[in-house]
Every structure is written in C-alpha cells, then in structure tokens.
Design an enzyme around this catalytic site. Structure first.
Site, mmCIF file in Angstrom:
data_model
loop_
_atom_site.group_PDB
_atom_site.id
_atom_site.type_symbol
_atom_site.label_atom_id
_atom_site.label_comp_id
_atom_site.label_asym_id
_atom_site.label_seq_id
_atom_site.Cartn_x
_atom_site.Cartn_y
_atom_site.Cartn_z
ATOM 1 N N PRO A 552 0.830 -1.210 0.000
ATOM 2 C CA PRO A 552 0.000 0.000 0.000
ATOM 3 C C PRO A 552 0.864 1.260 0.000
ATOM 4 O O PRO A 552 2.059 1.220 0.317
ATOM 5 C CB PRO A 552 -0.807 -0.133 1.295
ATOM 6 C CG PRO A 552 -0.003 -1.042 2.157
ATOM 7 C CD PRO A 552 0.682 -1.984 1.243
ATOM 8 N N PRO A 553 0.274 2.403 -0.330
ATOM 9 C CA PRO A 553 1.041 3.658 -0.347
ATOM 10 C C PRO A 553 1.473 4.061 1.060
ATOM 11 O O PRO A 553 0.804 3.786 2.054
ATOM 12 C CB PRO A 553 0.047 4.672 -0.924
ATOM 13 C CG PRO A 553 -1.011 3.872 -1.593
ATOM 14 C CD PRO A 553 -1.104 2.593 -0.831
ATOM 15 N N GLY A 554 2.600 4.744 1.131
ATOM 16 C CA GLY A 554 3.060 5.312 2.380
ATOM 17 C C GLY A 554 3.779 4.367 3.309
ATOM 18 O O GLY A 554 3.996 4.722 4.476
ATOM 19 N N GLY A 556 6.872 3.140 2.668
ATOM 20 C CA GLY A 556 8.316 3.306 2.551
ATOM 21 C C GLY A 556 8.967 2.492 1.465
ATOM 22 O O GLY A 556 10.152 2.149 1.593
ATOM 23 N N LYS A 557 8.263 2.182 0.382
ATOM 24 C CA LYS A 557 8.857 1.369 -0.689
ATOM 25 C C LYS A 557 9.979 2.131 -1.398
ATOM 26 O O LYS A 557 11.037 1.576 -1.691
ATOM 27 C CB LYS A 557 7.761 0.973 -1.691
ATOM 28 C CG LYS A 557 6.655 0.123 -1.106
ATOM 29 C CD LYS A 557 5.685 -0.315 -2.168
ATOM 30 C CE LYS A 557 4.967 0.846 -2.823
ATOM 31 N NZ LYS A 557 4.095 1.588 -1.861
ATOM 32 N N THR A 558 9.741 3.397 -1.685
ATOM 33 C CA THR A 558 10.764 4.181 -2.392
ATOM 34 C C THR A 558 11.911 4.555 -1.464
ATOM 35 O O THR A 558 13.089 4.496 -1.851
ATOM 36 C CB THR A 558 10.119 5.447 -2.992
ATOM 37 O OG1 THR A 558 9.036 5.068 -3.848
ATOM 38 C CG2 THR A 558 11.134 6.236 -3.793
ATOM 39 N N SER A 876 -12.081 -14.018 -1.736
ATOM 40 C CA SER A 876 -11.802 -14.302 -0.322
ATOM 41 C C SER A 876 -12.998 -14.072 0.597
ATOM 42 O O SER A 876 -12.899 -14.327 1.799
ATOM 43 C CB SER A 876 -10.630 -13.450 0.155
ATOM 44 O OG SER A 876 -10.940 -12.074 0.065
ATOM 45 N N LYS A 919 -4.668 -8.218 6.359
ATOM 46 C CA LYS A 919 -5.978 -8.534 6.929
ATOM 47 C C LYS A 919 -5.906 -8.660 8.452
ATOM 48 O O LYS A 919 -6.815 -8.209 9.167
ATOM 49 C CB LYS A 919 -6.521 -9.821 6.317
ATOM 50 C CG LYS A 919 -6.837 -9.690 4.820
ATOM 51 C CD LYS A 919 -7.296 -11.009 4.222
ATOM 52 C CE LYS A 919 -7.615 -10.853 2.741
ATOM 53 N NZ LYS A 919 -8.031 -12.118 2.108
#
Length: 977
Positions: A552-554, A556-558, A876, A919
């Site tokens: 998900p965004p935010g 810290g992937k980058t 699911s 989840k």
C-alpha cells in the site's frame, strides 16, 4: 509624320507600378491646332487603321471647352512608341476629365495624365503648359530634319508599322466613325437613372478611375445589355454598403443597405476575365444623391441628382491656407513613405492646386482610412470642411508613416549592431588565433575529448564508434548543423561511465545499522537485502538484481530503495514510470529525429557517474501504453539479467552493460503488472504498519522532521504517547504513515502559530486536547455494528491501500415460489461468482443442518456489501457470505468479535487467500479478538512477527463445517448433542 506621331500617342495596355513599360522611349512631338467655338464644345478624335482588324484602337480625345481647366488644344504633346506592336490601346474618359492617356513621367508635358495610386485605382490630373514647350518644339523640328536619327534610336525588330489615321472634327458630343459615344462634353450632365453597383471596401471618389470586378453571371449579362442599349460608355451609380462585413458580390435589393450619397461613374472600359466574370474600368464623374427607386428587377435602378460643391471663393485666404497645409503634409509623407514615393511626388507636381475640391478628393482617396471616414468626406459638400477632414486623415497617415520609419530605424540599428558585433567577434578570433592567444574551438573540443578518453577503459564496440565520430567531427565546419549533432552524440558517448564504478560496502553489520536508522520495522525486507549483501561479500562482487517491492502507499517502498543505496555505498537514481506511454523514454530516440535524446537509463548512468548505481523504477504497475509503443515490453530487456549486459539504446546505438545496476521496482498492486515482466523480478511484499510501529515511526522520524520543517524550537512541543495512539487509531488508520505525517505537520503548524503570536511558549499535546489541534476524529467508531444482527458478518479484505474490514449484509425481501439472490455493492465478476457459490452451498448446508428450514428455498434474498462507491472483487469473501446467509436463515447472529476470510469451493472446501498480514492488521484496528483463516495459510500466519499477531486468537479451517462451529458455537453444541 502627323499620322505616325498621333498613332504613337496611344497608351500601352500593360499597367505596371512605378516602372514604365518596357521599350517606351521619348520620340518626336507634333503640334495640333483647332478652332474653338464660344458656346459649343469642339474636340478631335483619331482612329488608327491597321492591317490587322483587331489592332484598330481609339487612341485619344481632347475637350476644348472654353470654361475647362485644361489648356487649349494648341498645345505640344509628346509622343511615344513601344517595342510591343499590337499592344496599343486608349480609354475614353468622362467629359470633365478627358485627356490623353499614357504613362506619366515628370519629363513629359501633356494635357492630362494617368496616375496609378494603387493596383486597384487610377486618378486623372490636368497639367498646365510650361515654358519647356518651346524647347520641345525645337526638339521636334530637329527630329523632323533628321528622321534617320529617330529610327536609329530603336531596335529595327521592334519598329511599329505605320498606319493611316483618320482625323474628324465634330461639334457636340465627340463621336467616332461608327457613332460610338466616347466622352460627353458637358461636365454637369447627369443621367436620369443609373444602375446601382455596391462598393464593399472603400467609396469611389470623383476623378478616380477604379477597376471593378463583377462575378455574378446574370449581372454581367445585364451590364453588356445595358452597354449595347445606352452606348459604349454608360453611367452607373457607385454606393458604399452600410454594413462592413457584407459578402462581396452580394446583390443589393433595398436602399437601406447602401448610403444614399455616392459617386456617378462612367464605364471607360469593359474586359472579360476568364472564369471570373467581367472587369470594368470606371471613372468617377461626380457626387450624386439617390432620389428614388426606378425598379428593383432585374437589378436595383435608382433616380439620382448631382450634388455640386457649395459655392466658395477660390481666392479665399482660409481655403488657400487649408490647401497649402494639405500640400505640405503630402510632401512630409513623401519624405517618409518609400513605397509610393514616386507616385506621391508626381501627384504634387501635376495636381491643379487651384481646385480645392479635386485636391481634397484625390488626397483622401490615397489614404488608408476606414470606410466610414472616407464616406464622410464623400458626403461633405462644403469644400473648406472637406479640406479639414482630408487634412485630419493625412495627419493620421503622417503619424503612421513616422511610426513606421521609427520602427524601421530601430530594426536597422539592431541589425547593424548585431552585424557589427559579429564582424568584430570574427576579427577578434582571427587576431587571437594569429597571436596564439586562442585556439580553434573545434580543435580544442577534439583535444579535450581525446584527453578524456585517454584515462578511460572503453569496450571495443563503443570505442570504435567514438573514433569514427571524432574523425567525422574534424572534417565538419563548426557552422554546419551536422557539427552540433555529432558533437552532442560524442558528448553522450564520452560522458558515460563505461568503467567507472563506486566501491561497494559489503559489511553486513554496517548495512544493518544503516537500514535500522532509516526505517523502523520491515524485518522481512531488511533480511532480504542483508542476504543479498552477504552473498556479495562471499563472492567478492555484487551482480545487479531486480527487486520489486509492492504494498500500500506510504509504507516506505521508495525510501527503502534509497537506504539500500546508502547501505551499499552506491549512487542512487529514481524516476517514475507511471503513465509512461513512449518506448523512447526507456530506449531513447533515434538520432534522425530533431531533439533526439537517449533513454532515461542512459541519462541515469551519466547523471550518477558510475556503472553500478541503484535505480528505482517507481510505480511500475501504472505503466501506460500508447501509439508510441508499450514501455512494459521495452523493460523486459532492461530487467532481464541474461540480456541487460548488452542493452541497446536507440540513440547511442552501441551496447551498454547494465548488469552491475541494482534495479528496484515499486508497485501498489501486481494485478496490472504483465506476467513476463513480473517473472523477471523478485517480488517482496511490503505490508502496512501496526499501531505500535506507527507510534515508534512518529517518535523517531516524523515528529523531529516536522518540527524542523515548521521551525518549532527544541522541547517547545511535547506529544504524549496516548495522544499519538489516539491520532493513529481515530485519524490515520491507513496501513502507511503518509497521512500520519500530514496530521503531525498540521498539529505542529498550530503550535507554531501560537508560539509566533506569543500566545504560548511551550505546549503539551495530550489525548484530551488533541481535537483542538487536528479537529474531530475521522473514525468515531471502530466498527459499523457494535453488535451484528442476524444476517450480518464481518469479513476481511485486501486492497491496494492495505487490509480492511468488510461487512456482508443479507436480508429476505419477500417470499417467492423460487429462491433468488440479488447482489449489490459494486461487486466484481469474481465476487459475484463467489456469491452464487455461497448461495448454492448455504442452501445445501442448511438442508443437511435443518431439513425443516426452507427460508432460503422459497425467499428472495438480497446480499449487500456496504461502501457501495468502492469497487470490490476477489474470492476471499466466500466463507463470510455463507456465514451471513446461514445466520439469516437460522435467525441467529454470528459471534460478535469474529472476523473471517477464505475462498470456498462448491463442495465447501476452504481455499487459501493472500494478504494475510494486511488482513490481520485490519482486524486488530477494528478490535477483533478471533480470526478465521484457511488452513493452507498457516505458514503465512507463522511468518508474522509476534507484535503483528498481537493477542488475536486464530482458527484454521479446511472445510466450512470448521467455520460454522466457530461462528455459531451454540448451534454446534446442540447439533453434537
């Protein structure tokens, strides 16, 4: 000799601006004398007879009115001859301005002249006799004595054949031998009715000859018929249209469309234009006023009366002063206006300044004023007022000419300065080169490139291309466009780090410290990077790898990519590929295009200056596709370790080694990443943070960074842990920390305002006063239902934003003979199939559980998922749907603190699903105590950290019967007993 001289008086038909027709020369003159009656008008008319019938042309007509402003007919006229036999022609004029027609020159003296003002009009001016006539007569006598000398002045091949000329004297109107009416001798004669011809652009003035084009075929036929009926030179009315934007050529049917005052025109010449209709040469004869309509069909014909000028004293000093000012302004325009300088000078020399009305009309027609101003002058009958309006228009023309001259002067000065600077610069270069103070730019450039190449180790293929381009550059001129193209190409080739690389840090412990300082948590990601470094330490080298972080965004992937570059001591470069639709952004443009450049990967290598950087391809799941190609397919070569050691950029067109580069890709979802591209990457999921993780991240990174950015003094603001927990649980429930960072910055901005206004010097943010800084809570309640009713069950789902809770609602809408199921809530195709499977299995399971219960067999059931604006899809939710339907049929609520996830087959087998960590975190945020997971996801649960598992009780199910026992414990006990 008389016949030959008069015949040479004809006008050449080729009209040219400023330059006399080719072959025209001054020849001998002839003296023409005639008697003159006191009351009647006397004139002469000549007609040439040629062996070719088409050459018979009427050539001249001279009025001899006693009250005319023209000189008497006993006058010297210069004759001309042209080198173009068969081109003789003459045009009859109106009675008030009849004159000989020929090209005008200041050297020629004659009764009248034809003066061209523009390509669409001509003006006739009378000229008074001068003393030069005596000298001209002497020249004539000399020429008659030496006829051979005259003939020697021209080319024999262009000699004009002599023709007999028949001269006829008549009274009244001047008539030819075939009684064709040429010119009326009465200047005040006005026809009773005239045909209306509208003028669209500018009004026609008296004394002006103007060509008018007629394009309407019916109107052209009517004009020919009128010409044949009324004579060879009929009169027409020229009236300006009132509307400016009227389509030219439009027929006028009503007097309201034109001005009532116009110009009486006499058709001087008619000429057919191929495919364009007819062209008339019309001479203005005077002002006329429309007094009524004679007829409208076939074309508008009106009755008119002549409008003479108001009586004035020609010797009035005021009028003379106006005339002198007009002439003075004209002379000023002559000095400034280069385009019509010769024409204006000729006008000043030949206009009869004793006629103020004529002077005003002629000078007004020369201006570029608007149509309304010109029409106003035409309608003015007061000569003094007309001169005033004319002078005003001339002053405007003078201002425009002065402005034009000023602009022209400025442009010339700028160009002169630039040329002078260029010449001086070139001379300075030559002088410096001769003195040895400056070397040639091209030689200096080649020398610098050669010196730079001497310290580099370049592969054989690129080195060969570089040497060829250097040789080509030495042969090109510096001013050649190809020189700059070759120079740019060489700059890129020489500027790449072919053998330059940074020394890597292969110490695992140092790398761990660096990663822990920059990021909290993310143990699985850090472990993978440390493993990568450990392998490099054992091998002594680190080959390039392709890693993909998705989550998900935010989260810290980058930023983790930048930390990896720091830990490895490598250069870092990032560029976003989201929305990219052009393959050239990856593989470069071909050099044949203007403004061609290499691709982003080559630019990255030149920018960082090393061949082993860390390159982050951000948002790889959002690659576009357009008519320029598919960038995802171009990345297959880049991200394939077996191919990228010979990557070929279209611009450089030489192989480049990318195998030392560590590629890190980021994505929010892998669903949109093409399979072949996904296969080339090592995918590492980056899940969201727990509440405890967010508290630590806020304390270690977010609060100090936001305090520095907002200028908060050290220890001026204290944020309690319970306030941070409330901020995270009630304001920032998303899996990442980007929104948490925004809320902390908002909070500190409030504090900065209070400190700046000296309202407070130090503040403590607690749970009790948090809402005064960030507003009311966004998530006021942890759950939609405090107690779930029958038919409602909480499920767990994964989205690109992280994990979330998902409620399944079901109700019975009505009884029916046949069971039916209706689904709402923006379900995708996969989820709709899951609902059909769940409905079928629930009905079968209910029959086995309680055969007497037919609520699902004879009822219409409505299944809904809240937040209908959010699209939902995936398998699911199968176990959750079955549980909701059974809870509805049994009228028994499921366990209140229970959440579940898992796909169900048609036979009831529970299948594994993804996103377990997300989840589980979502269930903890919602206060769930028990979680049901598929048995095949036990491995995913065990890989979770203890702080992620928390205090949640987890149950694993292989068949739906296991889920039923957990969701309905009371019913399970009854069934077992």
């Amino acid at each position: 000799m008389l016949n030959r001289s008069i015949q040479r008086l004809a006008l050449h038909s080729e009209f040219r601006m400023n330059v006399p027709p080719k072959g025209w020369i001054r020849t001998k003159s002839v003296q023409i004398s005639t008697s003159q009656s006191t009351k009647s008008e006397v004139g002469w008319q000549g007609r040439s007879t040629h062996t070719n019938a088409s050459m018979a042309k009427t050539f001249a007509a001279f009025p001899a009115s006693a009250d005319s402003s023209f000189p008497p007919l006993s006058q010297t006229f210069h004759t001309f001859k042209t080198s173009s036999p068969g081109a003789y022609t003459a045009f009859p004029l109106c009675a008030a301005r009849a004159c000989a027609l020929h090209r005008t020159s200041p050297l020629f003296h004659h009764a009248g002249s034809l003066r061209f003002i523009s390509s669409t009009s001509a003006t006739f001016y009378p000229r008074k006799p001068t003393e030069d006539n005596d000298h001209e007569e002497e020249a004539e006598e000399q020429e008659e004595k030496n006829p051979e000398q005259e003939e020697s002045t021209t080319d024999p091949s262009t000699e004009v054949e002599s023709t007999e000329v028949m001269v006829q004297r008549t009274r009244g109107d001047i008539l030819s031998s075939n009684t064709t009416q040429l010119v009326r001798s009465d200047p005040n004669w006005t026809p009773k009715e005239v045909l209306v011809i509208p003028v669209f652009r500018r009004p026609i003035f008296p004394g002006i000859a103007t060509p008018i084009a007629l394009t309407n075929p019916e109107f052209c036929d009517y004009m020919l018929k009128l010409k044949n009926e009324t004579g060879s030179h009929p009169h027409i009315g020229l009236f300006l249209t009132k509307e400016k934007h009227v389509e030219e050529g439009k027929l006028i049917q009503d007097l309201s469309e034109i001005h009532e005052i116009g110009c009486l025109g006499q058709i001087v010449h008619v000429q057919g234009v191929q495919q364009l209709g007819m062209q008339l040469l019309v001479a203005g004869a005077g002002r006329i006023l429309i007094t009524g309509i004679i007829k409208k069909e076939p074309f508008l014909t009106v009755s008119v009366e002549r409008l003479p000028d108001k009586a004035f004293d020609p010797h009035d000093k005021i009028i003379k002063a106006w005339m002198l000012e007009v002439m003075s302004t004209l002379k000023s325009i002559v000095k400034l206006e280069h385009l019509f300088k010769e024409q204006l000078q000729t006008i000043l020399n030949q206009v009869d300044v004793s006629n103020p009305g004529l002077l005003a009309d002629i000078t007004t027609s020369m201006t570029t004023a608007d149509r309304e101003s010109l029409q106003k002058v035409l309608e003015c009958l007061d000569v003094q007022e007309r001169l005033s309006q004319t002078l005003r228009l001339l002053k405007i023309e003078l201002e425009q000419a002065e402005m034009q001259k000023s602009i022209h002067k400025q442009m010339e000065e700028n160009v002169s300065k630039m040329q002078r600077k260029h010449f001086l610069t070139e001379q300075l270069k030559i002088i410096k080169k001769e003195l040895g103070m400056e070397v040639d730019e091209k030689e200096d450039l080649i020398q610098k490139m050669t010196e730079k190449l001497a310290g580099m180790t370049i592969p054989a293929a690129p080195e060969k291309v570089i040497q060829e381009q250097l040789k080509k550059l030495s042969l090109l001129e510096a001013s050649s466009p190809e020189f700059n193209i070759t120079r740019t190409y060489l700059d890129w080739l020489v500027g790449l780090p072919w053998s330059s690389s940074t020394e890597e840090n292969l110490d695992v412990n140092t790398a761990r410290v660096t990663l822990d300082e920059d990021h909290y948590g993310m143990a699985d990601v850090k472990d993978r990077i440390l493993e990568f470094i450990a392998v490099g330490a054992l091998k002594g080298t680190v080959q390039g790898k392709i890693i993909c972080f998705y989550g998900p965004p935010g989260v810290g992937k980058t930023s983790i990519g930048k930390s990896i570059a720091t830990a490895l001591n490598r250069k870092f470069f990032r560029f976003a590929v989201g929305g990219m639709t052009d393959v050239s952004e990856i593989k470069g443009h071909r050099r044949t295009y203007v403004g061609a450049m290499p691709g982003k990967l080559v630019q990255a290598l030149k920018y960082v200056g090393s061949n082993n950087p860390v390159i982050v391809l951000d948002e790889i799941d959002k690659l576009g596709r357009g008519y320029q190609g598919d960038p995802a397919s171009a990345l297959l070569e880049v991200l394939d370790p077996a191919q990228n050691h010979e990557f070929l950029d279209h611009y450089l067109d030489v192989p480049i080694d990318l195998s030392q580069v560590l590629f890190i890709c980021t994505a929010n979802s892998l669903d949109t990443v093409p399979g072949p591209l996904k296969d080339r990457m090592e995918v590492i999921p980056v899940s969201g943070y727990t509440a405890e993780d967010k508290v630590e991240i806020a304390k270690r990174h977010l609060i100090p960074s936001a305090g520095t950015d907002n200028g908060i003094p050290h220890a001026a603001v204290t944020i309690r842990d319970e306030a941070l927990s409330t901020l995270i649980n009630k304001y920032c429930r998303e899996p990442g920390v980007r929104n948490l960072q925004k809320q902390i910055e908002k909070l500190l901005r409030k504090c900065a305002y209070k400190i700046a206004t000296k309202a407070e010097t130090s503040m403590t943010i607690e749970d009790s006063n948090l809402d005064s800084y960030v507003g009311p809570p966004v998530f006021a309640k942890d759950r939609i239902y405090d107690l779930t009713p029958p038919g409602v069950v909480m499920g767990l789902a994964w989205t690109a934003m992280g994990g979330t809770t998902l409620y399944i609602e079901s109700v019975i809408t009505s009884g029916a003979e046949k069971a039916s199921l209706r689904c709402t809530g923006q379900m995708g195709d996969v989820m709709k199939e899951s609902s059909d499977i769940a409905f079928s299995f629930a009905r079968r399971f209910l029959r086995e559980l309680d055969p007497s219960n037919n609520r699902l067999e004879d009822s219409a059931v409505h299944l809904h998922i809240p937040e209908g604006a959010t699209p939902k899809d995936g398998p699911s939710a199968g176990v959750t749907m079955i549980t909701a339907l059974l809870s509805l049929a049994l009228n028994t609520p499921a366990a209140q603190t229970l959440a579940m996830t898992g796909e169900v087959s048609l036979t009831g087998k529970v299948l594994p699903v993804g996103g377990i960590k997300e989840k589980v975190l979502a269930a903890q945020r919602a206060g769930v105590e028990s979680i049901v997971l598929p048995a095949d996801n036990r491995r995913d649960w065990e890989e979770l950290e203890e702080r992620v598992r928390g205090n949640s009780a987890v149950f694993f199910a292989t068949h739906y019967r296991d889920v039923f026992e957990i969701a309905f414990p009371s019913l399970s006990k009854k069934k077992s007993t």
